[in-house]
Design a protein around this motif. Sequence first.
Motif, PDB file in Angstrom:
ATOM      1  N   ILE A  15      48.117  36.646  42.514  1.00  0.00           N
ATOM      2  CA  ILE A  15      47.513  37.558  43.486  1.00  0.00           C
ATOM      3  C   ILE A  15      47.325  38.961  42.905  1.00  0.00           C
ATOM      4  O   ILE A  15      48.271  39.537  42.388  1.00  0.00           O
ATOM      5  CB  ILE A  15      48.400  37.623  44.745  1.00  0.00           C
ATOM      6  CG1 ILE A  15      48.595  36.214  45.320  1.00  0.00           C
ATOM      7  CG2 ILE A  15      47.820  38.568  45.774  1.00  0.00           C
ATOM      8  CD1 ILE A  15      49.564  36.154  46.491  1.00  0.00           C
ATOM      9  N   SER A  16      46.107  39.476  42.992  1.00  0.00           N
ATOM     10  CA  SER A  16      45.830  40.818  42.468  1.00  0.00           C
ATOM     11  C   SER A  16      46.392  41.880  43.416  1.00  0.00           C
ATOM     12  O   SER A  16      46.726  41.599  44.566  1.00  0.00           O
ATOM     13  CB  SER A  16      44.331  41.010  42.315  1.00  0.00           C
ATOM     14  OG  SER A  16      43.715  40.984  43.583  1.00  0.00           O
ATOM     15  N   ILE A  17      46.467  43.105  42.931  1.00  0.00           N
ATOM     16  CA  ILE A  17      47.097  44.161  43.727  1.00  0.00           C
ATOM     17  C   ILE A  17      46.299  44.490  44.985  1.00  0.00           C
ATOM     18  O   ILE A  17      46.885  44.865  46.006  1.00  0.00           O
ATOM     19  CB  ILE A  17      47.325  45.427  42.877  1.00  0.00           C
ATOM     20  CG1 ILE A  17      48.322  46.355  43.564  1.00  0.00           C
ATOM     21  CG2 ILE A  17      45.999  46.115  42.558  1.00  0.00           C
ATOM     22  CD1 ILE A  17      48.859  47.452  42.683  1.00  0.00           C
ATOM     23  N   GLY A  48      45.592  43.376  31.473  1.00  0.00           N
ATOM     24  CA  GLY A  48      46.556  44.329  32.001  1.00  0.00           C
ATOM     25  C   GLY A  48      46.628  44.428  33.512  1.00  0.00           C
ATOM     26  O   GLY A  48      47.417  45.220  34.038  1.00  0.00           O
ATOM     27  N   THR A  49      45.830  43.628  34.231  1.00  0.00           N
ATOM     28  CA  THR A  49      45.892  43.697  35.695  1.00  0.00           C
ATOM     29  C   THR A  49      47.126  42.956  36.203  1.00  0.00           C
ATOM     30  O   THR A  49      47.518  41.932  35.659  1.00  0.00           O
ATOM     31  CB  THR A  49      44.626  43.093  36.339  1.00  0.00           C
ATOM     32  OG1 THR A  49      44.567  41.707  36.039  1.00  0.00           O
ATOM     33  CG2 THR A  49      43.390  43.773  35.807  1.00  0.00           C
ATOM     34  N   ARG A  50      47.732  43.504  37.250  1.00  0.00           N
ATOM     35  CA  ARG A  50      48.954  42.936  37.819  1.00  0.00           C
ATOM     36  C   ARG A  50      48.699  41.665  38.614  1.00  0.00           C
ATOM     37  O   ARG A  50      47.678  41.555  39.292  1.00  0.00           O
ATOM     38  CB  ARG A  50      49.609  43.980  38.723  1.00  0.00           C
ATOM     39  CG  ARG A  50      50.532  44.940  37.978  1.00  0.00           C
ATOM     40  CD  ARG A  50      50.896  46.144  38.830  1.00  0.00           C
ATOM     41  NE  ARG A  50      49.990  47.229  38.521  1.00  0.00           N
ATOM     42  CZ  ARG A  50      50.336  48.353  37.901  1.00  0.00           C
ATOM     43  NH1 ARG A  50      51.590  48.557  37.567  1.00  0.00           N
ATOM     44  NH2 ARG A  50      49.435  49.269  37.622  1.00  0.00           N
ATOM     45  N   LYS A  51      49.630  40.734  38.541  1.00  0.00           N
ATOM     46  CA  LYS A  51      49.515  39.488  39.300  1.00  0.00           C
ATOM     47  C   LYS A  51      50.819  39.198  40.033  1.00  0.00           C
ATOM     48  O   LYS A  51      51.879  39.148  39.424  1.00  0.00           O
ATOM     49  CB  LYS A  51      49.192  38.325  38.363  1.00  0.00           C
ATOM     50  CG  LYS A  51      47.881  38.487  37.622  1.00  0.00           C
ATOM     51  CD  LYS A  51      47.561  37.272  36.771  1.00  0.00           C
ATOM     52  CE  LYS A  51      48.558  37.070  35.653  1.00  0.00           C
ATOM     53  NZ  LYS A  51      48.230  35.920  34.789  1.00  0.00           N
TER      54      LYS A  51
ATOM     55  N   SER B  16      41.539  35.083  42.688  1.00  0.00           N
ATOM     56  CA  SER B  16      40.237  35.459  42.130  1.00  0.00           C
ATOM     57  C   SER B  16      39.715  34.364  41.213  1.00  0.00           C
ATOM     58  O   SER B  16      40.454  33.470  40.790  1.00  0.00           O
ATOM     59  CB  SER B  16      40.372  36.767  41.356  1.00  0.00           C
ATOM     60  OG  SER B  16      41.181  36.565  40.226  1.00  0.00           O
ATOM     61  N   ILE B  17      38.443  34.421  40.882  1.00  0.00           N
ATOM     62  CA  ILE B  17      37.824  33.359  40.109  1.00  0.00           C
ATOM     63  C   ILE B  17      38.377  33.274  38.682  1.00  0.00           C
ATOM     64  O   ILE B  17      38.440  32.180  38.103  1.00  0.00           O
ATOM     65  CB  ILE B  17      36.287  33.517  40.081  1.00  0.00           C
ATOM     66  CG1 ILE B  17      35.624  32.223  39.607  1.00  0.00           C
ATOM     67  CG2 ILE B  17      35.882  34.712  39.219  1.00  0.00           C
ATOM     68  CD1 ILE B  17      34.134  32.159  39.817  1.00  0.00           C
ATOM     69  N   GLY B  18      38.800  34.408  38.149  1.00  0.00           N
ATOM     70  CA  GLY B  18      39.367  34.394  36.799  1.00  0.00           C
ATOM     71  C   GLY B  18      40.651  33.588  36.761  1.00  0.00           C
ATOM     72  O   GLY B  18      40.865  32.763  35.858  1.00  0.00           O
ATOM     73  N   ILE B  19      41.512  33.809  37.749  1.00  0.00           N
ATOM     74  CA  ILE B  19      42.761  33.061  37.855  1.00  0.00           C
ATOM     75  C   ILE B  19      42.476  31.599  38.161  1.00  0.00           C
ATOM     76  O   ILE B  19      43.110  30.703  37.591  1.00  0.00           O
ATOM     77  CB  ILE B  19      43.641  33.645  38.979  1.00  0.00           C
ATOM     78  CG1 ILE B  19      43.931  35.125  38.725  1.00  0.00           C
ATOM     79  CG2 ILE B  19      44.946  32.860  39.087  1.00  0.00           C
ATOM     80  CD1 ILE B  19      44.880  35.389  37.604  1.00  0.00           C
ATOM     81  N   ALA B  20      41.519  31.362  39.026  1.00  0.00           N
ATOM     82  CA  ALA B  20      41.148  29.988  39.366  1.00  0.00           C
ATOM     83  C   ALA B  20      40.699  29.252  38.109  1.00  0.00           C
ATOM     84  O   ALA B  20      41.016  28.076  37.916  1.00  0.00           O
ATOM     85  CB  ALA B  20      40.031  29.990  40.409  1.00  0.00           C
TER      86      ALA B  20
END
Lengths: 103, 103
Positions: A15-17, A48-51, B16-20
Amino acid sequence: MWISLPSSYKDKKVISIGIASELTGLSERQIRYYEERKLIFPERSKGGTRKYSFGDIERLVDIANKMEDGMQTFEIRREEMKKSSVRNKMLRGQINAAFKMRE
Amino acid sequence: MWISLPSSYKDKKVISIGIASELTGLSERQIRYYEERKLIFPERSKGGTRKYSFGDIERLVDIANKMEDGMQTFEIRREEMKKSSVRNKMLRGQINAAFKMRE
DNA sequence: CGTGTAAGGAATTCTGACACG
DNA sequence: CGTGTAAGGAATTCTGACACG
């Protein structure tokens, strides 16, 4: 009493911030600050984006409640460390028990 | 036989689609294409970015397997529609049963 | 201490199109 | 039909800093 290690959906960091902010009602600023204070530990993408995981979301809601009650970040952290300490002791106990059973 | 409506984590659209893409091994292009072919239905953020649930991830993996087996998108869609049709009939059955019980 | 905000940049995602087959 | 890719733009996120209190 037996302690189990959780798994699956609840602990996958996906999950993004921005979504975390919507889910918790906290601002992104607040969420990043709680990380700075060692209350939450997201993973990072290559870029570098948080998950965050759903477990993290629950923890954030819990943190939000305690902040509302006037608790400070270091107090919340202290409380969490106590819990994980107890949990680790119990896990060690289980491991020891398992070893004994093999003898 | 009783059918239940799922809920909670599995169906929250937060990925998000990148994670998917990472989770399924499919390219973003493929995932968007399957949406175009009505096989998957993500939600959208205000800004327009796609959001998937873990249930969607499972469905994507399922789609990927069927594509590997040489199935075409329209066949997969037809199959899904049949399933949901049966499911809807059973749910209607339950609702009817519930009404009868109230009489 | 905890949080808002403007700043500049980088990562992520979006759409429509062309290509190949 | 299903998928890759380059293109240009927009949405999202990141960090470090200043502000207030």
